[in-house]
Design an enzyme around this catalytic site. Sequence first.
Site, mmCIF file in Angstrom:
data_model
loop_
_atom_site.group_PDB
_atom_site.id
_atom_site.type_symbol
_atom_site.label_atom_id
_atom_site.label_comp_id
_atom_site.label_asym_id
_atom_site.label_seq_id
_atom_site.Cartn_x
_atom_site.Cartn_y
_atom_site.Cartn_z
ATOM 1 C CG LEU A 28 27.370 49.676 70.380
ATOM 2 C CD1 LEU A 28 26.331 50.769 70.189
ATOM 3 C CD2 LEU A 28 28.515 49.834 69.385
ATOM 4 C CG HIS A 29 22.523 47.589 74.293
ATOM 5 N ND1 HIS A 29 23.052 48.629 75.045
ATOM 6 C CD2 HIS A 29 21.177 47.614 74.528
ATOM 7 C CE1 HIS A 29 22.090 49.239 75.706
ATOM 8 N NE2 HIS A 29 20.940 48.652 75.402
ATOM 9 C CG LEU A 30 21.689 48.113 67.645
ATOM 10 C CD1 LEU A 30 23.195 47.915 67.719
ATOM 11 C CD2 LEU A 30 21.263 48.184 66.174
#
Length: 387
Positions: free
Chosen positions: A219-221
């Site tokens: 999970l990353h932005l």
Amino acid sequence: MAISQGSNETSYLLPPNKEDWEGRGIPDFVYGQQELLWEGVQWPEYAPSRPDALPGPGSRFDSALCSAWRQRMDLGLFRYCLGELQTQTLPGAVGFVAQLNVERGVQRRAPQSIGSMRQAFDPKQFNFTKIRPGEVLFRLRRKPDLPGALRQEDILVMINVSPLEWGHVLLVPEPALGLPQRLLPGALRAGLEAVLLSSHPGFRVGFNSLGGLASVNHLHLHGYYLAHRLPVERAPSERLDPGGHLHLLQAVPAPGFLFYTGGPEPDLEALISRVCRATDYLTDHEIAHNLFVTRGAPPGKTSPSSALTGVRVILWARKSSFKRKESEAFNVALCELAGHLSVKTSQDFGSLTEAASLALIQDCLLPPAQAEEVQAALVALASQKEP
């Protein structure tokens, strides 16, 4: 360079000797409600090419990010040295901002093998627990008394070693948890608040789902600076639900679902809930998607002035693609759908037209019948009363 934090001083820079990095703790960037800039951010008469060259002082967040990011570039922690990128606005009604970034196209990490939107996290694959310590800039933390019922995970802000543009970072919630690339409310809140912490009108945040060209299933932005206005900031929209919570963005590279907030809690938390219900639906139905967060005009307004009065969140549903098309002028992900094209070769950069760009983007969108089905489902979700 030390960045002031009230009466204390916290350095977000590494010691000069690489052997000292391992023993250095990750500094905390702690922020409160008063630092979320809802008003007064606007484009200057001219937009300099570098975020640290904007007239006037940047916010504390901008100072911390830009100084630490610049130092990591000077220390050679990136895969290539990012200079000023050759940039042009393509002639036409859309206003595509095209940039030539040859080295990103050649040197970026190969994407992982992914076959499903709901693929589990695999600790054996590359993930953000395996990066070098120097790649982490700081830990983003909300003050405990900041309003909002959602629990906020600690967010590590780290460099993207293959930067798209100046200041390109990744926002990674608690990497040790091993969360797959599926948008969660706490992560979205961090992205929204990062945009609000910046006084630079061109600091944007985005999310690529699995199948939407996310290359790492952890999970990353993404967050980055772009000193150019983009079509999605001020494009008109059509209201889709009676409550006015969901709009369809028009006159942009691709029709997208627009969510908007012009103020703090409870509006911000309601927006986060609506967006994550929509992305949960898309993930559960194996529909790839990209998301883009930018300052912009309220729904239905085009904001011809330089003022940016709120935050727009745009969500695109698209065809799943688990492999990049290296022969294309650019890959279609979050920034391309917003109108920012990262072009791979000088030849394509010199010959690219608006029509050719639109054709590449349109080829990635859902067929009309499926798009209508998705729209109906998201309208129904947007019309639900908040719990």
